[in-house]
Design a protein around this motif. Structure first.
Motif, PDB file in Angstrom:
ATOM      1  N   VAL A   1      39.039  30.796  29.458  1.00 46.85           N
ATOM      2  CA  VAL A   1      37.809  30.412  30.169  1.00 46.85           C
ATOM      3  C   VAL A   1      36.631  31.250  29.667  1.00 46.85           C
ATOM      4  O   VAL A   1      35.519  30.732  29.484  1.00 46.85           O
ATOM      5  CB  VAL A   1      37.990  30.575  31.685  1.00 46.85           C
ATOM      6  CG1 VAL A   1      36.668  30.326  32.400  1.00 46.85           C
ATOM      7  CG2 VAL A   1      39.060  29.623  32.195  1.00 46.85           C
TER       8      VAL A   1
ATOM      9  N   ASP B   1      34.404  34.222  39.191  1.00 43.26           N
ATOM     10  CA  ASP B   1      34.869  32.844  39.268  1.00 43.26           C
ATOM     11  C   ASP B   1      34.859  32.381  40.723  1.00 43.26           C
ATOM     12  O   ASP B   1      35.206  33.158  41.626  1.00 43.26           O
ATOM     13  CB  ASP B   1      36.285  32.733  38.701  1.00 43.26           C
ATOM     14  CG  ASP B   1      36.755  31.293  38.625  1.00 43.26           C
ATOM     15  OD1 ASP B   1      36.167  30.527  37.862  1.00 43.26           O
ATOM     16  OD2 ASP B   1      37.697  30.931  39.369  1.00 43.26           O
TER      17      ASP B   1
ATOM     18  N   SER C   1      33.549  26.798  38.777  1.00 42.79           N
ATOM     19  CA  SER C   1      34.007  27.438  37.540  1.00 42.79           C
ATOM     20  C   SER C   1      33.295  28.785  37.448  1.00 42.79           C
ATOM     21  O   SER C   1      32.737  29.243  38.456  1.00 42.79           O
ATOM     22  CB  SER C   1      33.718  26.525  36.345  1.00 42.79           C
ATOM     23  OG  SER C   1      32.354  26.185  36.296  1.00 42.79           O
TER      24      SER C   1
END
Length: 261
Positions: free
Chosen positions: A50, A98, A154
């Motif tokens: 990520v 996050d 996200s």
């Protein structure tokens, strides 16, 4: 006994005069991990995949995950384009974490999430979505915390955003010069050159004396004028008498001649 009492009194005075200073707690620049009041989950654990996708790097000084310089530049450019009269934009990332949606969240619906971070002027929430970092609608909550509106979940960042406006110079238009006029004749200042035949030039008293109105004209010597008028009258009377005398003499001569015949 007296000595003990004295020592006890001295110790009491010493303790009462002692002040203990405590350092003020420093303001946190990190969003607290945990569950928000809306049920969203906040965590600083972001997988390497990520991080790579979102353009995140690890700051060597702080050891914290943050946006790369390239991503920060992209965010600044996006804000500049969307802001009217923006000369430049400065974005400083404070924290990256996050955020996961609440269990009962309906995908696609906007939802306000309260982050455990004190709101101050210039604070904005950035969010990585659709392959780029964007600025989320951000406001101050009732409890003074940062509130942002999410539609996707996200990697998220807290940042300060400063927009520097363009410096505009005021166009100063000179005021028009108003020239006074009198009966369509322009009055020209002494330091102005003109070819207008109607211009009124300042009078020069040294060259030509001012005209005197006829109504106020005065004879230099009133007595001489009176005498001259009187003498003219006397001459006219004398001429008339002489003519009458001549006519009478002629008549007398004619009568005498007739009587002699």
């Amino acid at each position: 006994m007296k000595k003990l009492a004295g020592l006890f009194l001295a110790a009491t005075l010493t303790l009462s005069m002692t002040t203990v200073a405590f350092a003020a707690p420093s303001k946190s620049t990190t969003v607290s991990d945990g569950t928000t009041k809306e049920g969203a989950t906040v965590s600083h654990v972001i997988t390497e995949d990520v991080q790579k996708t979102a353009g995140l790097v690890t700051d060597e000084k702080t050891g914290k995950v943050t946006l790369s310089d390239e991503q920060v530049s992209k965010v600044e450019e996006a804000i500049k384009v969307s802001t009217t009269d923006a000369e430049s934009v400065d974005v400083k990332v404070l924290d990256v974490f996050d955020v996961q949606a609440p269990a009962d969240y309906v995908e696609g619906n906007p939802i306000d999430i309260t982050l455990d971070y004190e709101y101050t002027d210039g604070i904005q929430v950035l969010h990585f979505q659709d392959g780029q970092w964007v600025v989320l609608p951000t406001k101050k909550g009732a409890d003074g915390k940062v509130v942002a509106t999410f539609t996707k979940f996200s990697p998220t960042a807290i940042a300060t955003v400063v927009v520097n406006s363009k410096k505009t110079e005021e166009n100063v238009t000179p005021s028009p010069v108003v020239t006074p006029s009198d009966n369509n004749n322009t009055i020209v200042p002494s330091n102005t050159t003109t070819t207008d035949n109607n211009a009124i030039a300042p009078a020069d008293n040294s060259k030509a004396p001012a005209a005197t109105p006829a109504s106020t004209a005065k004879t230099t010597d009133g007595t001489k004028n009176a005498d001259a008028t009187k003498k003219t009258g006397d001459v006219n009377t004398t001429v008339y008498v002489a003519l009458l005398a001549a006519a009478a003499g002629a008549c007398a001569i004619v009568i005498r001649r007739k009587m002699a015949k």
